[in-house]
Motif scaffolding. Structure first.
Motif, mmCIF file in Angstrom:
data_model
loop_
_atom_site.group_PDB
_atom_site.id
_atom_site.type_symbol
_atom_site.label_atom_id
_atom_site.label_comp_id
_atom_site.label_asym_id
_atom_site.label_seq_id
_atom_site.Cartn_x
_atom_site.Cartn_y
_atom_site.Cartn_z
ATOM 1 N N SER A 1 0.827 -0.960 0.149
ATOM 2 C CA SER A 1 0.050 -0.064 0.132
ATOM 3 C C SER A 1 0.804 1.238 0.017
ATOM 4 O O SER A 1 1.923 1.256 0.379
ATOM 5 N N VAL A 2 0.243 2.413 -0.641
ATOM 6 C CA VAL A 2 1.077 3.496 -0.523
ATOM 7 C C VAL A 2 0.451 4.470 0.540
ATOM 8 O O VAL A 2 -0.885 4.536 0.842
ATOM 9 N N ASP A 3 1.587 4.843 1.423
ATOM 10 C CA ASP A 3 1.123 5.549 2.631
ATOM 11 C C ASP A 3 0.973 7.096 2.107
ATOM 12 O O ASP A 3 1.990 7.704 2.049
ATOM 13 N N ILE A 4 -0.045 7.499 1.952
ATOM 14 C CA ILE A 4 -0.487 8.955 1.621
ATOM 15 C C ILE A 4 0.419 10.285 2.366
ATOM 16 O O ILE A 4 0.945 10.974 1.846
ATOM 17 N N VAL A 5 -0.013 9.749 3.647
ATOM 18 C CA VAL A 5 0.764 11.004 4.690
ATOM 19 C C VAL A 5 2.322 10.991 4.490
ATOM 20 O O VAL A 5 2.919 11.912 4.242
ATOM 21 N N GLN A 6 2.828 9.887 4.472
ATOM 22 C CA GLN A 6 4.391 9.690 4.341
ATOM 23 C C GLN A 6 4.709 10.354 2.931
ATOM 24 O O GLN A 6 5.764 11.124 2.642
ATOM 25 N N LEU A 7 3.926 9.943 1.719
ATOM 26 C CA LEU A 7 4.203 10.535 0.592
ATOM 27 C C LEU A 7 4.113 12.152 0.639
ATOM 28 O O LEU A 7 5.100 12.792 -0.139
ATOM 29 N N LEU A 8 3.066 12.596 1.112
ATOM 30 C CA LEU A 8 2.849 14.109 1.109
ATOM 31 C C LEU A 8 4.020 14.683 1.974
ATOM 32 O O LEU A 8 4.412 15.942 1.678
ATOM 33 N N GLY A 9 4.444 13.975 3.144
ATOM 34 C CA GLY A 9 5.555 14.410 3.859
ATOM 35 C C GLY A 9 6.684 14.599 3.001
ATOM 36 O O GLY A 9 7.626 15.571 3.101
ATOM 37 N N LYS A 10 7.104 13.788 2.279
ATOM 38 C CA LYS A 10 8.550 13.770 1.386
ATOM 39 C C LYS A 10 8.099 14.901 0.491
ATOM 40 O O LYS A 10 9.096 15.482 0.065
ATOM 41 N N PHE A 11 7.029 14.887 -0.123
ATOM 42 C CA PHE A 11 6.613 15.872 -0.952
ATOM 43 C C PHE A 11 7.154 17.484 -0.662
ATOM 44 O O PHE A 11 7.738 18.243 -1.015
ATOM 45 N N ILE A 12 6.299 17.509 0.851
ATOM 46 C CA ILE A 12 6.499 18.721 1.293
ATOM 47 C C ILE A 12 8.193 19.302 1.722
ATOM 48 O O ILE A 12 8.539 20.259 1.436
ATOM 49 N N PHE A 13 8.785 18.375 1.960
ATOM 50 C CA PHE A 13 10.118 18.359 2.629
ATOM 51 C C PHE A 13 10.807 18.569 1.382
ATOM 52 O O PHE A 13 11.909 19.194 1.397
ATOM 53 N N ALA A 14 10.743 17.954 0.120
ATOM 54 C CA ALA A 14 11.364 18.152 -1.082
ATOM 55 C C ALA A 14 11.248 19.496 -1.349
ATOM 56 O O ALA A 14 12.086 20.089 -1.930
ATOM 57 N N VAL A 15 10.201 20.152 -1.424
ATOM 58 C CA VAL A 15 9.745 21.529 -1.880
ATOM 59 C C VAL A 15 10.545 22.332 -0.949
ATOM 60 O O VAL A 15 11.081 23.425 -1.354
ATOM 61 N N GLN A 16 10.544 22.088 0.286
ATOM 62 C CA GLN A 16 11.239 22.942 1.115
ATOM 63 C C GLN A 16 12.678 23.113 0.854
ATOM 64 O O GLN A 16 13.292 23.979 0.875
ATOM 65 N N ASP A 17 13.245 21.768 0.616
ATOM 66 C CA ASP A 17 14.704 21.742 0.424
ATOM 67 C C ASP A 17 15.284 22.319 -0.847
ATOM 68 O O ASP A 17 16.112 23.236 -1.160
ATOM 69 N N ALA A 18 14.293 22.184 -1.765
ATOM 70 C CA ALA A 18 14.490 22.931 -3.203
ATOM 71 C C ALA A 18 14.512 24.601 -3.027
ATOM 72 O O ALA A 18 15.213 25.210 -3.475
ATOM 73 N N GLY A 19 13.469 24.926 -2.070
ATOM 74 C CA GLY A 19 13.289 26.068 -1.779
ATOM 75 C C GLY A 19 14.385 26.896 -1.051
ATOM 76 O O GLY A 19 14.953 27.940 -1.345
ATOM 77 N N GLY A 20 14.610 26.361 -0.092
ATOM 78 C CA GLY A 20 15.966 26.681 0.678
ATOM 79 C C GLY A 20 17.135 26.829 -0.148
ATOM 80 O O GLY A 20 17.849 27.759 0.046
ATOM 81 N N GLU A 21 17.584 25.814 -1.138
ATOM 82 C CA GLU A 21 18.930 25.795 -1.789
ATOM 83 C C GLU A 21 18.706 27.077 -2.740
ATOM 84 O O GLU A 21 19.741 27.812 -2.989
ATOM 85 N N GLY A 22 17.604 27.313 -3.180
ATOM 86 C CA GLY A 22 17.403 28.816 -4.295
ATOM 87 C C GLY A 22 17.464 29.911 -3.234
ATOM 88 O O GLY A 22 18.210 30.938 -4.022
ATOM 89 N N GLU A 23 17.132 29.949 -2.177
ATOM 90 C CA GLU A 23 17.315 31.487 -1.496
ATOM 91 C C GLU A 23 19.015 31.495 -1.085
ATOM 92 O O GLU A 23 19.192 32.594 -1.186
ATOM 93 N N ALA A 24 19.599 30.512 -0.936
ATOM 94 C CA ALA A 24 20.838 30.667 -0.598
ATOM 95 C C ALA A 24 21.621 31.099 -1.587
ATOM 96 O O ALA A 24 23.276 31.750 -1.284
ATOM 97 N N ARG A 25 21.693 31.149 -2.737
ATOM 98 C CA ARG A 25 22.385 31.641 -4.073
ATOM 99 C C ARG A 25 22.206 33.064 -4.156
ATOM 100 O O ARG A 25 21.892 33.816 -4.077
#
Length: 155
Positions: free
Chosen positions: A131-155
């Motif tokens: 089964s796909v754990d929707i909560v875990q999948l959403l968590g990975k997506f949110i943290f991936a977006v935050q990580d991508a956003g954080g790297e962009g601001e540092a440049r």
């Protein structure tokens, strides 16, 4: 004396109505032991599947889950299913745990293969998808977006 007779008759009517209601509920719930054959499938995670869960092929119910257990050697969840005897599943059938909606409700989706040989009663489905754990999948997506956003601001 007349009052006791009326009360007795009313009690009998209430009991008869209760018996009819129970018979209707029993037939509607389909709790009778159905004909069919048992198969099993092994999953890492069964999220939301329990006894009574539908087993479907192409969205059509072909059986039900009869029980869950844990294999002490492999630490995988074993799902026991009763499949209607009208459906002879090929031995290369795969099983996946699918969600009915975002709010929950899982079922076992079977995808029959093309093999001419069938799964014997008591046999096992070899190919499974957890089964796909929707909560875990959403968590990975949110943290991936935050990580991508954080790297962009540092440049």
């Amino acid at each position: 004396m007349r009052r006791n007779t009326i009360e007795t008759l009313m009690g009998a009517v209430v009991l008869a109505a209760a018996a009819l209601f129970l018979a209707f509920a029993y037939n509607s719930a389909d709790l009778r032991a159905g004909a069919g054959y048992e198969v099993s499938a092994s999953f890492n995670r069964v999220g939301g599947v329990k006894a009574g869960t539908d087993v479907r092929v192409g969205g059509v119910s072909v059986g039900t889950v009869t029980g869950l257990s844990l294999d002490a050697e492999t630490w995988r969840s074993v799902v026991a299913m009763r499949i209607d005897e009208a459906y002879a599943l090929p031995d290369d059938t795969s099983a996946a745990i699918a969600s009915e909606s975002l709010l929950g409700g899982s079922y076992i989706e079977l995808a029959p293969g093309g093999s001419p040989d069938t799964i014997e009663p008591g046999g096992a489905i070899e190919y499974t998808q957890d089964s796909v754990d929707i909560v875990q999948l959403l968590g990975k997506f949110i943290f991936a977006v935050q990580d991508a956003g954080g790297e962009g601001e540092a440049r």
